[in-house]
Design a protein around this motif. Structure first.
Motif, short mmCIF file in Angstrom:
data_model
loop_
_atom_site.label_atom_id
_atom_site.label_comp_id
_atom_site.label_asym_id
_atom_site.label_seq_id
_atom_site.Cartn_x
_atom_site.Cartn_y
_atom_site.Cartn_z
N TYR A 1 -3.41 -1.62 7.14
CA TYR A 1 -2.38 -2.35 6.40
C TYR A 1 -1.18 -2.52 7.32
O TYR A 1 -0.87 -1.65 8.13
CB TYR A 1 -1.99 -1.55 5.14
CG TYR A 1 -0.85 -2.18 4.37
CD1 TYR A 1 -1.07 -3.31 3.58
CD2 TYR A 1 0.43 -1.65 4.45
CE1 TYR A 1 -0.03 -3.91 2.90
CE2 TYR A 1 1.49 -2.24 3.75
CZ TYR A 1 1.24 -3.37 2.98
OH TYR A 1 2.28 -3.96 2.32
N GLY B 1 -3.72 -6.73 4.64
CA GLY B 1 -4.61 -5.59 4.81
C GLY B 1 -5.91 -6.01 5.45
O GLY B 1 -6.18 -7.20 5.62
N MET C 1 0.85 -1.19 0.00
CA MET C 1 0.00 0.00 0.00
C MET C 1 0.89 1.25 0.00
O MET C 1 1.79 1.35 0.82
CB MET C 1 -0.88 -0.01 1.27
CG MET C 1 -1.89 1.11 1.29
SD MET C 1 -2.94 1.08 2.77
CE MET C 1 -2.01 2.06 3.92
N ASP D 1 2.48 -7.59 5.16
CA ASP D 1 1.90 -7.26 3.86
C ASP D 1 0.42 -7.69 3.78
O ASP D 1 -0.06 -8.07 2.74
CB ASP D 1 2.72 -7.90 2.73
CG ASP D 1 2.35 -7.32 1.36
OD1 ASP D 1 1.92 -6.14 1.31
OD2 ASP D 1 2.48 -8.05 0.35
N ALA E 1 -4.66 -7.11 9.34
CA ALA E 1 -3.61 -6.12 9.59
C ALA E 1 -3.74 -5.54 11.00
O ALA E 1 -2.73 -5.20 11.63
CB ALA E 1 -3.69 -4.99 8.56
N LEU F 1 -8.58 -3.99 1.78
CA LEU F 1 -7.88 -3.27 2.84
C LEU F 1 -8.84 -2.69 3.88
O LEU F 1 -8.42 -2.28 4.97
CB LEU F 1 -7.05 -2.12 2.25
CG LEU F 1 -5.93 -2.49 1.27
CD1 LEU F 1 -5.25 -1.22 0.75
CD2 LEU F 1 -4.89 -3.38 1.93
#
Lengths: 254, 181
Positions: free
Chosen positions: B62, B69, B1, B67, B73, B104
Motif C-alpha cells: 500500500y 494498493g 489501510m 492511496d 503500490a 491490496l
C-alpha cells in the motif's frame, strides 16, 4: 565505415557481456566486428570468449605498456580485446586512453562493441558511452533495471550518443510484449528483441564460450541473432575515423 | 489501510529495497516494512510505501501518497534514491484484516523480482510462500509484470527520473572534465 556501439546498462546482472558477445558474433556474419571489454574495473569478457589465460590485455594497453595489436585476439569470427582482472592492472590503467584505443581499432573494422561498466558513477564508467556513436541499452523487465536504463539513455544523449535500441534480457515470463511496448515509449530507440532467460547461457559462460558458439540453435541465441539483424549499422564518416574518437567530447549545449 | 503499531525491529537508510526484503525473508518476520524515500526531488516522493509480511513472505502493499494498493503500490514506492526503512513485528491476527483485502495483495515474489530486481531472492521467496498462495513462477505470471507496468504508466515519475539524470549528467561532465579533453 565504422560504427561504435556501447552495450550498456545502469545495473549489473543484466547479462550485458553475454549480450555483447552474442551481438558481436551475430553481426560478424555481415560485418567485420571488434568487441572490447571496456569494463576495466570488473572485466569478464575474457571468461566468455575463452581468453582467460592470455597475457596481454586492454589493461596493458591503457597502461601504455603494450600496443593495441598485442591485446587483440581473433576468436569466434570476431576480433576480441579482453581486459585483465587484476587490481594492479586496473590501478596502472589510464581509462582516458580508451579513446585512443577505439580510434586505432576504428581504422580497421566495421563495428566496434564496447562492453560498458554497469554504472554511471565515474569518468571511467561513462567514457565508453561518451565515445560510442550509439548505445544499446540492456534491460530486464524490473523497475530498477528500467530506471537505470533510462538514466543510461539520458547520460548518453546528454553526451551526444544516440540510442540504437533496447534489448530485454533474461526474460522469465510471458507478457513481455506489453512491458516492452510501454518501455519503448520512453526510449529513443526501438526494442531490438526480448531474449529469454537461458540455462544454455549459463552453461556457455561456464564453458568459456560465447552462447552463439555453445548453443547456436537455442531460443536465446536465435533472439540475439534477430536483435543483431534489426540493428542497422550506419556508415560513419570514413575520412577522419580516428579523429572522431580521439576528439570525442561532449557537445556544447545549443 | 490501517494497521496497529507494531514493535520496531530495525530502522535504517538503505540504497535499494532488496536489503529489507532479504532480511524479512531470512528472519521469517511477520509484520510490516515502511519505505520512505529520502530523495524529495522526485515528484512521487510524497508518502510512504508499506509492505506486510507473513513469515518473511510479502502479502500486501500500500502507498500512503497515492492511496493505491497491490502491484501499483510497489510502483509508487519505487524511487531511484535511498530509502529510510523501518521494520516492525506484528501479530498475524492484527494483520489479518488487511491481508483479507484482495485488492491490496501482491504475488509473493513480485516485490523481490520487480521492485528489487533480484530473481534469486524472488525464487527463494516463492519457495517460502505457503500453499494456497501463488508460488510457482507460472502461477503468478498473469499479473507478474503488474508493478512494472504501473511504473511505466507513471509518466510524471519517469519524466522526473529522466530530468534528474540529465542534470546529473551535465553536472558530472563538468566535474569529470569531459567537456574539454
Amino acid at each position: 565505415m565504422v560504427e561504435v556501439f556501447a552495450v550498456a546498462s545502469g545495473k549489473g546482472g543484466t547479462g550485458k557481456t553475454t549480450s555483447t558477445v552474442a551481438l558481436g558474433m551475430a553481426l560478424a556474419e555481415r560485418y567485420d566486428v571488434t568487441v572490447v571489454d571496456a569494463d576495466t574495473g570488473m572485466a569478464n569478457l575474457l571468461f566468455h570468449a575463452g581468453l582467460s589465460e592470455v597475457e596481454t590485455t586492454l589493461h596493458d594497453v591503457l597502461a601504455d605498456s603494450a600496443a593495441v595489436a598485442d591485446a587483440t585476439y581473433d576468436r569466434f569470427g570476431m576480433t576480441v580485446v579482453p581486459c585483465g582482472t587484476s587490481l594492479e592492472g586496473f590501478r596502472d590503467a589510464d581509462p582516458s586512453r580508451l579513446r585512443e584505443v577505439v580510434a586505432t581499432l576504428a581504422a580497421d573494422t566495421d563495428v566496434i562493441l564496447l562492453d560498458s561498466p554497469p554504472a554511471l558513477d565515474s569518468r571511467a564508467a561513462v567514457l565508453p558511452v561518451v565515445i560510442a556513436d550509439r548505445a544499446v541499452v540492456v534491460l530486464q523487465p524490473t523497475i530498477p533495471a528500467i530506471s537505470d536504463g533510462l538514466k543510461v539513455q539520458e547520460y548518453a544523449t546528454s553526451y551526444g550518443t544516440d540510442v540504437a535500441g533496447i534489448l530485454f534480457n533474461k526474460v522469465r515470463e510471458d507478457g513481455i510484449e506489453s512491458v516492452a511496448e510501454k518501455t519503448e515509449r520512453y526510449f529513443d530507440g526501438p526494442t531490438l528483441e526480448a531474449v529469454p532467460e537461458s540455462e544454455r547461457a549459463r552453461e556457455a559462460r561456464r564453458a568459456g564460450r560465447p552462447l552463439l558458439a555453445h548453443a547456436p540453435d537455442c531460443e536465446a541465441a536465435a533472439a540475439y541473432r534477430r536483435a543483431a539483424d534489426s540493428l542497422s549499422v550506419r556508415d560513419g564518416p570514413s575520412d577522419d575515423v580516428a579523429d572522431r574518437f580521439r576528439s570525442a567530447v561532449i557537445p556544447e549545449p545549443p | 489501510m490501517r494497521l496497529p503499531q507494531g514493535r520496531l525491529l530495525k530502522s535504517r537508510v538503505v540504497s535499494d529495497p532488496r536489503e529489507p526484503l532479504a532480511e524479512m525473508l531470512d528472519r521469517r518476520v511477520t509484520g510490516y516494512a515502511v519505505f520512505e524515500p529520502q530523495d524529495s526531488l522526485l515528484l512521487d516522493a510524497d508518502g510512504r510505501g508499506v509492505v506486510t509480511f507473513t513469515d518473511g513472505v510479502p502479502v500486501v502493499a500500500y502507498h500512503t501518497g497515492s492511496d493505491r494498493g497491490g502491484p501499483p503500490a510497489l510502483a509508487d514506492l519505487a524511487v531511484p534514491g535511498p530509502y529510510h526503512v523501518s521494520i516492525f513485528e506484528l501479530d498475524a491476527a492484527d494483520l489479518a484484516p488487511v491481508h483479507d483485502v484482495e485488492e491490496l495483495c501482491v504475488p509473493p515474489g513480485m516485490p523481490a523480482e520487480r521492485l528489487a530486481g533480484d530473481p534469486a531472492l524472488a525464487d527463494s521467496t516463492r519457495r517460502a510462500a505457503p500453499a494456497g498462495r501463488p508460488t510457482a513462477a507460472g502461477a503468478e505470471s498473469a499479473d507478474d509484470h503488474g508493478a512494472v507496468e504501473a511504473f511505466l504508466e507513471d509518466e510524471e515519475k519517469i519524466s522526473a527520473i529522466r530530468e534528474q539524470a540529465r542534470q546529473e549528467a551535465k553536472q558530472r561532465a563538468a566535474e569529470w572534465g569531459l567537456n574539454d579533453t
